[in-house]
Design an enzyme around this catalytic site. Structure first.
Site, PDB file in Angstrom:
ATOM      1  N   GLU A 122     -19.488   1.038   2.178  1.00  0.00           N
ATOM      2  CA  GLU A 122     -19.723   2.434   1.814  1.00  0.00           C
ATOM      3  C   GLU A 122     -21.163   2.793   1.487  1.00  0.00           C
ATOM      4  O   GLU A 122     -21.596   3.915   1.747  1.00  0.00           O
ATOM      5  CB  GLU A 122     -18.832   2.797   0.615  1.00  0.00           C
ATOM      6  CG  GLU A 122     -17.347   2.710   0.884  1.00  0.00           C
ATOM      7  CD  GLU A 122     -16.880   3.748   1.902  1.00  0.00           C
ATOM      8  OE1 GLU A 122     -17.432   4.868   1.898  1.00  0.00           O
ATOM      9  OE2 GLU A 122     -15.999   3.420   2.714  1.00  0.00           O
TER      10      GLU A 122
ATOM     11  N   SER B  50      43.474  -5.041 -21.176  1.00  0.00           N
ATOM     12  CA  SER B  50      43.709  -6.148 -22.102  1.00  0.00           C
ATOM     13  C   SER B  50      42.441  -6.711 -22.720  1.00  0.00           C
ATOM     14  O   SER B  50      42.511  -7.470 -23.690  1.00  0.00           O
ATOM     15  CB  SER B  50      44.461  -7.274 -21.389  1.00  0.00           C
ATOM     16  OG  SER B  50      45.758  -6.845 -21.020  1.00  0.00           O
TER      17      SER B  50
END
Length: 789
Positions: free
Chosen positions: A89, A462
């Protein structure tokens, strides 16, 4: 004096134009500079960091925010990454003052000689100015503002501060902002673990994140990476040997594009909702870090167990057919095949990939999968669809070219599978402090976000009986109490509801008088009802609040003995923890601590500990005797399959509601409680043989085999106040001799010396007391609709 020669005239004209241009630029700068924005956003930089959710060990579970960010200070940025960025860059970054005049000249010459606009002259500082304050429009005013703002930034910040802002702010595709986030998105690892080739790939992204995205455009991304590497070599950041090695290094991107280390979407959503209640929309940008109590190994075991349990259930009930049938079509404009087009809108869930059948025979099915590969599936991979493939009538062979099926890799082979309709949930907690170690709320969060652990109110069947039995111990019942296992019939007049109630045992068998321990081991419904009648439904309704249940969810009718009320798996985990830890109520919790973006701890959980500051809610003797009986459920009762774990400290209870609509297994040892539920969102039968022991218990076993690995057996110690006494197993009374057995009793409730009527147990049949009979079911009332969805 005017020039006499033409070339002198040209020079003078150029000078005048230059002076005019300089004056105009100066005037524009004079007008624009005062209007430039304040640099407060840079000097007091606060990036929009998403909230992240972690496991106990720091494994990323999920993140919530529009932008993926992870701030990193300039001192922690690897040198090679800095060099790669400068090479790609702005090689003169540390030399210019924000605007690189030499760079502009070089770019201009390059563009003129090449005949095209290939190079720009935007510096890193100019990109920071644009990203923070300006638009991307290509106008002279914007470019001048960008240049002036860059000069202003250079006068206010150091070079390292500017580079730090760039490294953390720049957009790099895949919703990732900054190089630290991009490193995780593309490679699944932190910056300091990246190779030269990998930092070059990332450094090439800022120029055009969508164009050079390695997921979307791998060839373009590689070309850009090679350019960055070449620039790094030319600038002597790397040697030729490193350059060549980087060019040859294979690409190893993360397998999944999802930003997480650990799959626990239901956990992440629980945390998100809790944090939103506290901080509202700030959670999406404030960088909060939420550490949960989830442990990676436990969660992964739970994920596997639930998925396998659902797949196994589906296999037992056969193939429902292809998802749809597609026909060859025109080649789409994007150049992909009609097969790709047919699969585009079909999502993959839990590794179940959509595929189109291209050829099919009794022994082999060829498919084209969504990932673009052709596969031949045979042998065990066809087990689910073998019946259809063997059909003699061609009209019934739905597995044929054009059929859309699901395939899944299991081990080394591919199998044809199907998306399940059944759902399941698992939650596991530490009974000593309530910390949730694993939670799976369903088959797949992206397919169904309804959490079946925290949101699904279902009948426990149960699996609720232990709490009724626990209540009976406080009323004088003992594991040796003899209770009739015979049918019960309550007339419509006695129930007061207009309909009779005739509950039954699951197996429709009745064994006459039996000890309470045997009744729980065999899950006898008639005995449970008689126990509840003996202690009183109102007493039981109040007693179960000790375990965290609300009376309103368990109406005071005899059907409560059979689990006719409504619970969540989360509640059941807390309730069974009371039995596992010796009688203390610990509150299940999932958030361990909340940390802000600067590392400050905002909140730290302070759980109450069993045996220390947690409230005692049942007698320690009660918890011991209940655990002893529930260990028999595993040893010789309805959960004997759990014996394959080879442990002696496991206890638990199966649960199956009427017509097998809900199946449960709730089990524990002193270090881990795990609750498993399986059923359909819209209640319907799982199948006549799909009990808690058949459908839910295998998931529990699969999970516990991993969760308890390396944890030694914890023997059950007899507490003070419990007396072991020899009894006759046939009568429950004191006895001696070779046929006697040891049973445990409260010191104040020993077994009788001689045979006598059991005064604590009501006469039979049970007289009616106006309890309305359950509706729609023989032995369980249906859950309320608003409790399920």
């Amino acid at each position: 004096m005017l020039p006499k020669k033409w070339w002198q005239f040209l020079i003078l004209t150029g000078l005048i134009l230059g002076l005019v241009a300089t004056a105009l630029v100066g005037l524009a700068a004079t007008l624009i500079y005062p209007e430039l924005p304040s640099l407060e956003a840079l000097t007091d930089y606060k990036p929009k960091v998403p909230m992240r959710v972690y496991s106990e060990e720091g494994q990323l579970i999920g993140e919530f925010g529009e932008e993926r960010r992870a701030f990193i200070s300039i001192d922690a940025v690897p040198k090679k990454l800095k060099e790669a960025i400068l090479a790609a860059e702005d090689e003169r970054f540390y030399k210019h003052g924000g605007v690189d005049t030499l760079g502009i000249l070089r770019a201009a010459i390059s563009n003129v000689t090449s005949g095209s606009f290939k190079e720009g002259a935007s510096t890193i500082t100019m990109q920071v100015a644009r990203n923070f304050f300006l638009s991307s429009e290509k106008t002279a005013t914007r470019k001048l503002s960008e240049a002036l703002l860059s000069i202003k930034i250079e006068h206010s910040l150091t070079k390292d501060q500017i580079l730090e802002l760039y490294i953390n702010q720049i957009y790099l595709g895949q919703r990732s902002y900054g190089f630290a986030a991009a490193s995780q998105v593309y490679y699944g690892k932190p910056l300091d673990q990246l190779s030269v080739a990998e930092v070059a790939m990332l450094a090439g992204l800022p120029k055009a994140p969508s164009r050079y995205n390695p997921f979307a455009n791998p060839k373009r991304a590689e070309a850009r990476q090679h350019y960055v590497l070449r620039r790094m070599k030319d600038l002597h950041f790397i040697e030729d040997k490193q350059y060549q090695a980087a060019l040859e290094e294979p690409h190893r991107f993360r397998k999944s594009r999802k930003m997480r280390d650990l799959s626990a979407d239901y956990v992440a959503e629980i945390v998100r909702q809790a944090m939103y209640e506290r901080y509202k929309d700030d959670i999406y940008s404030s960088g909060l870090k939420i550490y949960t109590t989830i442990r990676k190994s436990n969660q992964e075991a739970a994920n596997r167990a639930v998925l396998q349990g659902i797949i196994d259930y589906d296999r037992r009930h056969g193939y429902r057919g292809p998802e749809k049938l597609v026909k060859p079509g025109n080649v789409p404009a994007n150049g992909s095949s009609w097969l790709d087009s047919a699969l585009d809108d079909i999502e993959e869930f839990q590794g179940m990939m959509p595929a189109v059948v291209t050829q099919a025979s009794a022994k082999t099915v060829s498919v084209y999968a969504k990932n673009g590969i052709n596969l031949d599936i045979s042998g065990e991979g066809l087990a689910l669809v073998q019946k259809l493939l063997s059909e003699k009538d061609p009209a019934k062979r739905s597995i044929k070219p054009g059929a859309v099926v699901r395939i899944m890799r299991q081990g080394e082979n591919w199998h044809i599978v199907q998306l399940p309709q059944v759902e399941s949930g698992l939650v596991s907690i530490d009974p000593e402090n309530g910390a949730v170690r694993a939670l799976v709320g369903g088959f797949d969060f992206n397919r169904n976000k309804f959490n079946h652990v925290t949101q699904a109110w279902r009948q426990p069947g149960s699996s609720f009986k232990p709490f009724i039995y626990s209540a009976s111990l406080e009323k004088g019942f003992t594991p040796a109490s003899m209770i009739e296992d015979e049918p019960i019939s309550i007339s419509a007049r006695e129930t007061g509801s207009g309909s009779a109630w005739e509950p039954k045992n699951y197996d429709r068998k009745y064994d006459g008088p039996m000890r309470m321990r045997t009744a729980l081991t065999k899950s006898k419904n008639m005995v449970s009802i008689r126990i509840l009648e003996g202690i009183g439904v109102n007493y039981a309704q109040d007693y179960i609040t000790r375990f965290g249940f609300s009376p309103k969810d368990h109406p005071p009718y005899l059907a409560m003995a059979l689990g006719s009320g409504s619970v969540t798996a989360w509640q059941m985990a807390g309730a069974y923890s009371v039995l596992a830890n010796g009688g203390y109520r610990v509150k299940p919790y999932i958030i361990a601590k909340i940390v802000d973006s600067r590392g400050n701890v905002l909140e730290q959980s302070k759980p109450q500990l069993a045996g220390k500051d947690a409230p005692r809610v049942i007698d320690g003797r009660n918890a011991f005797i209940m655990t002893s009986m529930l260990q028999d459920v595993v040893r010789i009762g309805t959960a004997t399959r759990a014996r394959q774990l080879g442990r002696s400290d496991l206890a638990g209870k199966t649960g199956t509601t009427n017509n097998q609509i809900d199946a449960w297994f709730a089990g524990y040892n002193p270090k881990q409680v795990a609750i498993v539920w399986i059923g359909f969102d819209k209640p319907k039968s799982l199948g006549s043989v799909e009990t808690g022991g058949k459908a839910a218990l295998p998931i529990w076993i699969d999970y516990m085999s991993s969760a308890l690995r390396g944890i030694p057996d914890v023997p059950l110690e007899v507490p003070t106040g419990v007396t072991p006494i020899l009894i006759d197993p046939a009568t429950g009374m004191r006895a001696t001799g070779e046929h006697s057995m040891i049973e445990y009793f409260y010191h104040e409730f020993p077994p009788p010396e001689v045979e006598e009527p059991a005064s604590l147990i009501p006469g039979f049949p049970i007289p009616g007391h106006g309890q309305p009979a359950p509706t729609e079911r023989q032995d369980n009332t249906p859950p309320r609709a608003d409790q399920l969805f």
